[in-house]
Design a protein around this motif. Structure first.
Motif, PDB file in Angstrom:
ATOM      1  N   VAL A 572       0.874  -1.172   0.000  1.00  7.42           N
ATOM      2  CA  VAL A 572       0.000   0.000   0.000  1.00  7.42           C
ATOM      3  C   VAL A 572       0.912   1.223   0.000  1.00  7.42           C
ATOM      4  O   VAL A 572       1.534   1.562   1.008  1.00  7.42           O
ATOM      5  CB  VAL A 572      -0.929   0.009   1.232  1.00  7.42           C
ATOM      6  N   ASP A 573       1.042   1.856  -1.154  1.00  5.33           N
ATOM      7  CA  ASP A 573       2.020   2.941  -1.324  1.00  5.33           C
ATOM      8  C   ASP A 573       1.310   4.192  -1.815  1.00  5.33           C
ATOM      9  O   ASP A 573       0.738   4.202  -2.912  1.00  5.33           O
ATOM     10  CB  ASP A 573       3.092   2.506  -2.323  1.00  5.33           C
ATOM     11  N   LEU A 574       1.343   5.228  -0.992  1.00  4.50           N
ATOM     12  CA  LEU A 574       0.725   6.486  -1.380  1.00  4.50           C
ATOM     13  C   LEU A 574       1.718   7.432  -2.040  1.00  4.50           C
ATOM     14  O   LEU A 574       1.351   8.513  -2.487  1.00  4.50           O
ATOM     15  CB  LEU A 574       0.112   7.171  -0.152  1.00  4.50           C
ATOM     16  N   THR A 575       2.996   7.031  -2.070  1.00  4.62           N
ATOM     17  CA  THR A 575       4.041   7.923  -2.583  1.00  4.62           C
ATOM     18  C   THR A 575       4.422   7.633  -4.026  1.00  4.62           C
ATOM     19  O   THR A 575       5.062   8.456  -4.683  1.00  4.62           O
ATOM     20  CB  THR A 575       5.308   7.803  -1.710  1.00  4.62           C
ATOM     21  N   GLY A 576       4.086   6.451  -4.538  1.00  2.19           N
ATOM     22  CA  GLY A 576       4.488   6.071  -5.889  1.00  2.19           C
ATOM     23  C   GLY A 576       5.920   5.602  -5.963  1.00  2.19           C
ATOM     24  O   GLY A 576       6.444   5.306  -7.047  1.00  2.19           O
ATOM     25  N   GLU A 577       6.608   5.495  -4.826  1.00  2.00           N
ATOM     26  CA  GLU A 577       8.033   5.123  -4.808  1.00  2.00           C
ATOM     27  C   GLU A 577       8.235   3.690  -5.271  1.00  2.00           C
ATOM     28  O   GLU A 577       9.171   3.384  -6.026  1.00  2.00           O
ATOM     29  CB  GLU A 577       8.578   5.310  -3.385  1.00  2.00           C
ATOM     30  N   TYR A 578       7.375   2.799  -4.838  1.00  2.00           N
ATOM     31  CA  TYR A 578       7.564   1.384  -5.162  1.00  2.00           C
ATOM     32  C   TYR A 578       7.306   1.127  -6.646  1.00  2.00           C
ATOM     33  O   TYR A 578       7.959   0.275  -7.262  1.00  2.00           O
ATOM     34  CB  TYR A 578       6.654   0.517  -4.291  1.00  2.00           C
ATOM     35  N   GLU A 690       4.819   4.214   4.721  1.00  2.00           N
ATOM     36  CA  GLU A 690       4.364   5.472   5.321  1.00  2.00           C
ATOM     37  C   GLU A 690       3.057   5.224   6.082  1.00  2.00           C
ATOM     38  O   GLU A 690       2.007   5.813   5.823  1.00  2.00           O
ATOM     39  CB  GLU A 690       4.167   6.548   4.259  1.00  2.00           C
ATOM     40  N   ALA A 691       3.159   4.312   7.059  1.00  2.00           N
ATOM     41  CA  ALA A 691       1.971   3.796   7.742  1.00  2.00           C
ATOM     42  C   ALA A 691       1.158   4.891   8.417  1.00  2.00           C
ATOM     43  O   ALA A 691      -0.059   4.740   8.597  1.00  2.00           O
ATOM     44  CB  ALA A 691       2.385   2.750   8.774  1.00  2.00           C
ATOM     45  N   HIS A 692       1.800   5.989   8.784  1.00  2.00           N
ATOM     46  CA  HIS A 692       1.040   7.045   9.461  1.00  2.00           C
ATOM     47  C   HIS A 692      -0.012   7.672   8.547  1.00  2.00           C
ATOM     48  O   HIS A 692      -0.964   8.304   9.020  1.00  2.00           O
ATOM     49  CB  HIS A 692       1.998   8.118   9.979  1.00  2.00           C
ATOM     50  N   THR A 693       0.136   7.515   7.219  1.00  2.00           N
ATOM     51  CA  THR A 693      -0.876   8.041   6.298  1.00  2.00           C
ATOM     52  C   THR A 693      -2.001   7.050   6.059  1.00  2.00           C
ATOM     53  O   THR A 693      -3.091   7.436   5.626  1.00  2.00           O
ATOM     54  CB  THR A 693      -0.229   8.392   4.949  1.00  2.00           C
ATOM     55  N   VAL A 694      -1.732   5.765   6.326  1.00  2.00           N
ATOM     56  CA  VAL A 694      -2.727   4.728   6.078  1.00  2.00           C
ATOM     57  C   VAL A 694      -3.445   4.336   7.367  1.00  2.00           C
ATOM     58  O   VAL A 694      -4.672   4.176   7.381  1.00  2.00           O
ATOM     59  CB  VAL A 694      -2.068   3.491   5.439  1.00  2.00           C
ATOM     60  N   VAL A 695      -2.678   4.171   8.462  1.00  2.00           N
ATOM     61  CA  VAL A 695      -3.261   3.772   9.750  1.00  2.00           C
ATOM     62  C   VAL A 695      -2.811   4.770  10.823  1.00  2.00           C
ATOM     63  O   VAL A 695      -2.033   4.436  11.711  1.00  2.00           O
ATOM     64  CB  VAL A 695      -2.859   2.336  10.130  1.00  2.00           C
ATOM     65  N   PRO A 696      -3.311   6.002  10.750  1.00  2.00           N
ATOM     66  CA  PRO A 696      -2.882   7.003  11.729  1.00  2.00           C
ATOM     67  C   PRO A 696      -3.422   6.700  13.132  1.00  2.00           C
ATOM     68  O   PRO A 696      -4.407   5.986  13.289  1.00  2.00           O
ATOM     69  CB  PRO A 696      -3.458   8.306  11.181  1.00  2.00           C
ATOM     70  N   GLU A 697      -2.739   7.246  14.122  1.00  2.00           N
ATOM     71  CA  GLU A 697      -3.210   7.122  15.503  1.00  2.00           C
ATOM     72  C   GLU A 697      -4.512   7.906  15.647  1.00  2.00           C
ATOM     73  O   GLU A 697      -4.732   8.915  14.972  1.00  2.00           O
ATOM     74  CB  GLU A 697      -2.124   7.669  16.450  1.00  2.00           C
ATOM     75  N   TYR A 698      -5.377   7.455  16.538  1.00  2.00           N
ATOM     76  CA  TYR A 698      -6.688   8.075  16.684  1.00  2.00           C
ATOM     77  C   TYR A 698      -6.593   9.547  17.062  1.00  2.00           C
ATOM     78  O   TYR A 698      -7.384  10.373  16.605  1.00  2.00           O
ATOM     79  CB  TYR A 698      -7.510   7.321  17.737  1.00  2.00           C
ATOM     80  N   ASN A 699      -5.619   9.887  17.911  1.00  5.20           N
ATOM     81  CA  ASN A 699      -5.525  11.295  18.320  1.00  5.20           C
ATOM     82  C   ASN A 699      -5.039  12.201  17.198  1.00  5.20           C
ATOM     83  O   ASN A 699      -5.026  13.417  17.328  1.00  5.20           O
ATOM     84  CB  ASN A 699      -4.616  11.441  19.537  1.00  5.20           C
ATOM     85  N   ALA A 700      -4.588  11.589  16.068  1.00  2.00           N
ATOM     86  CA  ALA A 700      -4.176  12.394  14.916  1.00  2.00           C
ATOM     87  C   ALA A 700      -5.328  12.612  13.940  1.00  2.00           C
ATOM     88  O   ALA A 700      -5.192  13.345  12.965  1.00  2.00           O
ATOM     89  CB  ALA A 700      -3.012  11.722  14.192  1.00  2.00           C
ATOM     90  N   MET A 701      -6.490  11.979  14.223  1.00  4.37           N
ATOM     91  CA  MET A 701      -7.655  12.136  13.354  1.00  4.37           C
ATOM     92  C   MET A 701      -8.585  13.205  13.933  1.00  4.37           C
ATOM     93  O   MET A 701      -8.602  13.449  15.142  1.00  4.37           O
ATOM     94  CB  MET A 701      -8.426  10.823  13.250  1.00  4.37           C
ATOM     95  N   GLY A 702      -9.376  13.782  13.069  1.00  4.21           N
ATOM     96  CA  GLY A 702     -10.400  14.717  13.519  1.00  4.21           C
ATOM     97  C   GLY A 702     -11.551  13.969  14.173  1.00  4.21           C
ATOM     98  O   GLY A 702     -11.775  12.780  13.915  1.00  4.21           O
ATOM     99  N   SER A 703     -12.295  14.675  15.018  1.00  9.45           N
ATOM    100  CA  SER A 703     -13.395  14.027  15.723  1.00  9.45           C
ATOM    101  C   SER A 703     -14.482  13.542  14.768  1.00  9.45           C
ATOM    102  O   SER A 703     -15.223  12.612  15.057  1.00  9.45           O
ATOM    103  CB  SER A 703     -14.003  15.000  16.753  1.00  9.45           C
ATOM    104  N   SER A 704     -14.579  14.173  13.574  1.00  9.34           N
ATOM    105  CA  SER A 704     -15.594  13.783  12.592  1.00  9.34           C
ATOM    106  C   SER A 704     -15.033  12.957  11.444  1.00  9.34           C
ATOM    107  O   SER A 704     -15.720  12.733  10.448  1.00  9.34           O
ATOM    108  CB  SER A 704     -16.279  15.043  12.037  1.00  9.34           C
ATOM    109  N   ASP A 705     -13.777  12.524  11.590  1.00 10.69           N
ATOM    110  CA  ASP A 705     -13.112  11.797  10.505  1.00 10.69           C
ATOM    111  C   ASP A 705     -13.487  10.317  10.600  1.00 10.69           C
ATOM    112  O   ASP A 705     -12.666   9.456  10.894  1.00 10.69           O
ATOM    113  CB  ASP A 705     -11.601  11.995  10.597  1.00 10.69           C
ATOM    114  N   ASN A 706     -14.762  10.017  10.336  1.00 12.33           N
ATOM    115  CA  ASN A 706     -15.251   8.653  10.486  1.00 12.33           C
ATOM    116  C   ASN A 706     -14.669   7.708   9.444  1.00 12.33           C
ATOM    117  O   ASN A 706     -14.475   6.523   9.699  1.00 12.33           O
ATOM    118  CB  ASN A 706     -16.779   8.642  10.407  1.00 12.33           C
TER     119      ASN A 706
END
Length: 815
Positions: A572-578, A690-706
């Motif tokens: 799962v690559d959001l950067t296109g590097e692979y 770049e796992a933080h873009t795919v599976v971010p920690e809950y406190n890094a998400m907005g309260s409405s980011d369902n």
């Protein structure tokens, strides 16, 4: 005065210092603490424990205090050895009990413990004179005095009526050479006073001038005070009242033969011949020559000229052993300081067992008045008969032989070592850096340690002398088992002064087993770091490290090794590097299915945005089926096809919520395929770059980011239950702070590259100890720490990632 006598009052240090100058004793002797209650003595031992380097051991089954194995305990070790030698001399009647007490009062820890003859130096340096030298000097002095006297008188009449001759012959010579070596008690002063008084009777009444009465007064004082001291003293001088100590020590200086009888001799010669007479000058020259030859340093020099075994004449001799820390570690005081001995091979015979020791000098310490050398030995053997004449006990000799592998010598085991962590005193015979391997021989085993840290410490030598040493730190990996290609932990600490060497390279390694891959080697060695790829995938693997540490390079190399016909890799690559580095990798979702899925997601989102009572459930169901069908078809095609690795590329859209919905539906379908279709007989590894873009920690998400929360939950389901369905994760992230802990904590194996932030360190503290955590900020490029279930080592291990030039592959890649 009574207060001082009873010990209720004590002189100030300034006064004691001035008083100590006269009797030439150490200041501490006049202010030594008195331990009347037994507990005071015990508390004093506890107070000085670390200062003196004390250690508790058993001797004949009983506890005993000895010096520890650190250089800081040299003073204590030297004191014990010197004390033992003097007590042996006392028991052998070599010195009197008063002489023993005098030694205790004048003991100086800066003195060498063992002299060339193996005995401890006494309080009187005159004891360095041998009996042969004293006898020869006495006979020669008598002969010279008789010759001078005959030259003055021309007849033997001076033998009976010359006061100066009596003082010179019977007092100056005899008492100085016979009594002075053991001159230490009040009885000696009393006898000297009686002898001096009797000699004054030879002075005619007409010749008794004021100097005569002055001498007589001094002699009377010495006679009375020394006799009084004999009557009142019952203990060793250091335990007597302070007034008694001062009086006795002052008397000893005045009543010494070289002081009292020298004065009588010179006064008698001057009274009889006048100071300008040639006769007086001749006697004065005789007295000066006698006093010069009576100086210990001169005596030692003269003895050395006639001693075939004198130090200066011993070929290759460089110094004397002054302290033994253990069976393989000794300290010598160098006498040949002009020679470069650091790293030299040496040999010596010890004073007790007379075994021949072979070792080399690994450390030199320059003190204010001497140079010390630390010697580490590897063996002790009975000296051959040809060497017994050459090796004088206690003397250190240069050895022409060369120690094998000396350049691999890294240091010695130091205090603070535990079963898991090695502390060692580093030497500069070889370069050592973090990550390299060291070994210590323990019986038939070679225990391997990995360097993790080092620090510079200050170490006490003797008196005010100090030195700085480097203390390295390494963690135990264990004993290498070549049959299993892994380390087995060793269950005990190394020898207290064990030799630490750089590890010996492996001659060969066993072939890798099924599912095993080599991910790198330990720095500076050929020891492999082996990972089981099945365990790494099914139990999940996290690869952590800041940008520019070689993290992604290692991940791409790992993908090439693990992807095969049985294990399929989805990145799962959001950067296109692979896609750039793996041109043969195609998007797992074909263009047509991707467009269908995204269109259905958009319609589904629009329908779900309505109030519940306004939603068209038929439309919702049809759009969900369209999404499932698009993803399932692409997943099925990849798993049944020939490609071993693929990439999940996200559509180029600006709606972030739709992207997370796209990811959520993909992983839902992937997990359902695993559960219902068993992955069509394959195993799946999902790589989250770049796992933080795919599976971010809950406190890094907005309260409405369902949408993002739902996406994380779908991937978390794989992390929690994927092992049962042959699907696993490889999580690649820069920092743990922004990655879902629900997913990270399910990773049973970790590869950590350079990290700086506290959050990452706190997370990794559950996997590795403080020794490894301290290395994280200083790890080199392409150097990481491998720990966890997937690796053969049972403890964390630093390793180097081999460099592989990455070139875009042409066509399809076959692993």
């Amino acid at each position: 005065m009574r207060g001082y006598d009873l010990g209720d009052r004590k002189p100030k240090n300034e006064a004691l210092e001035r008083i100590s100058i006269a009797p030439k004793v150490r200041l501490k002797c006049l202010s030594a603490p008195e331990f009347r209650p037994k507990m005071e003595f015990l508390y004093a031992l506890l107070e000085n424990d670390e200062l003196m380097g004390c250690a508790i051991t058993k001797v004949n089954g009983k506890p005993a205090i000895v010096g520890s194995d650190t250089t800081a305990s040299l003073t204590f070790n030297g004191f014990l050895r010197s004390w033992n030698n003097v007590k042996k001399e006392l028991n052998a009647k070599g010195i009197t009990r008063e002489g023993y007490g005098d030694w205790k009062e004048r003991f100086d820890p800066n003195h060498r413990v063992n002299t060339s003859n193996g005995k401890s130096p006494g309080p009187e340096s005159r004891r360095d004179m041998s009996r042969t030298y004293r006898l020869a000097l006495m006979m020669l002095s008598i002969f010279v005095l008789l010759i001078v006297s005959f030259a003055i008188y021309g007849s033997p009449s001076f033998l009976l009526d010359s006061f100066w001759f009596t003082a010179g012959l019977l007092l100056l010579i005899t008492l100085s050479l016979v009594d002075q070596p053991h001159f230490s008690k009040d009885a000696n002063i009393f006898i000297n006073s009686i002898t001096a008084g009797l000699s004054l009777l030879l002075v005619q009444s007409d010749d008794r001038d004021p100097l005569f009465w002055t001498f007589l007064t001094v002699i009377a004082y010495l006679l009375a005070s020394s006799y009084a001291l004999i009557l009142i003293r019952e203990r060793t001088l250091s335990t007597e009242p302070r007034a008694v100590q001062i009086l006795s020590r002052v008397n000893r200086q005045i009543g010494k033969p070289e002081v009292l009888f020298s004065a009588l001799f010179i006064w008698g010669a001057a009274r009889q011949f006048t100071m300008s007479a040639p006769e007086f000058n001749a006697l004065l020259v005789f007295w000066i020559a006698f006093m010069i030859f009576d100086i210990p340093a001169v005596a030692s020099m003269i003895e050395g000229l006639f001693d075939k075994d004198s130090f200066e004449k011993r070929e290759g001799a460089i110094g004397y052993i002054i302290s033994a820390h253990s069976s393989n570690l000794y300290t010598a005081e160098l006498s040949q300081t002009d020679k470069e001995v650091l790293g030299s091979q040496v040999m010596f015979s010890d004073l007790v067992s007379r075994l021949m020791h072979s070792g080399f000098v690994f450390r030199i310490d320059t003190l204010a008045d001497s140079v010390w050398a630390d010697i580490v030995c590897e063996r002790a053997a009975v000296a051959p008969s040809s060497s017994q004449q050459k090796l004088k006990p206690g003397v250190v000799y240069l050895d022409d032989s060369v120690r094998q592998n000396r350049d691999n010598f890294a240091g010695l085991v130091s205090a603070g070592t535990t079963v898991d962590v090695l502390k060692f005193e580093y030497t500069n015979f070889t370069e050592v850096s973090v990550g390299e391997l060291l070994e210590i021989v323990q019986g038939d085993s070679s225990v391997v340690y990995q360097v993790t840290d080092a620090s510079i410490n200050q170490d006490a030598l003797s008196g005010p002398n100090k030195t700085r040493i480097t203390i390295g730190e390494a963690v135990q990996l264990g004993v290498w088992d070549n049959t299993t290609s892994r380390f087995e932990l060793f269950g005990w600490v190394p020898n207290p002064t064990g030799i630490v060497n750089k590890v010996t390279p492996l001659e060969s390694t066993e072939p890798l087993g099924n599912s095993e891959i080599k991910i790198g080697t330990v720095p500076g060695s050929n020891y492999p770091v082996i990972m089981n790829k099945e365990t790494a995938v099914t139990h999940h693997l996290a690869i952590l490290g800041v940008t520019g540490t070689g993290k992604s390079h290692f991940a791409r190399s790992l993908i090439r090794q693990i992807a095969d016909d049985e294990l399929r890799v989805i990145v799962v690559d959001l950067t296109g590097e692979y896609k750039a580095m793996f041109p043969e990798m195609q998007n797992i979702i074909c263009q047509d299915d991707s467009e269908k899925a995204f269109c259905a997601i958009e319609k589904l989102a629009g329908e779900n945005a309505k109030f519940p009572n306004q939603r068209n459930q038929t439309v919702i169901a049809s759009q969900e089926n369209a999404i499932k069908s698009a993803f399932y078809n692409s997943i099925k095609k990849f798993l049944e096809g020939d490609e071993t690795k693929t990439v999940l590329e996200l559509p180029d859209i600006s709606n972030k919520s739709s992207i997370f919905e796209y990811v959520r539906w993909f992983f839902w379908c992937l997990f359902e395929t695993s559960k219902t279709k068993n992955n069509f007989g394959r195993r799946i590894c999902v790589v989250l770059e770049e796992a933080h873009t795919v599976v971010p920690e809950y406190n890094a998400m907005g309260s409405s980011d369902n949408a993002s929360k739902a996406s994380v939950n779908s991937i978390a389901q794989i992390a929690l239950q994927g092992r049962k369905y042959n699907i696993g994760l490889i999580v690649i992230a820069q920092r743990t702070a922004n990655v879902s802990k629900t997913i990270l904590t399910q990773c049973n194996s970790i590869i950590a590259f350079q990290e700086f932030d506290k959050t990452s360190t706190d997370f990794l503290s559950s996997y590795m100890n403080q020794s490894h955590l301290k290395t994280l900020p200083t790890l080199k490029f392409r150097t990481g720490i491998a720990v966890g279930k997937a690796f053969k080592s049972t403890v964390p291990m630093l390793f180097e990632v081999p460099f592989e030039a990455e070139k875009p592959a042409m066509g399809k890649h076959t692993p």
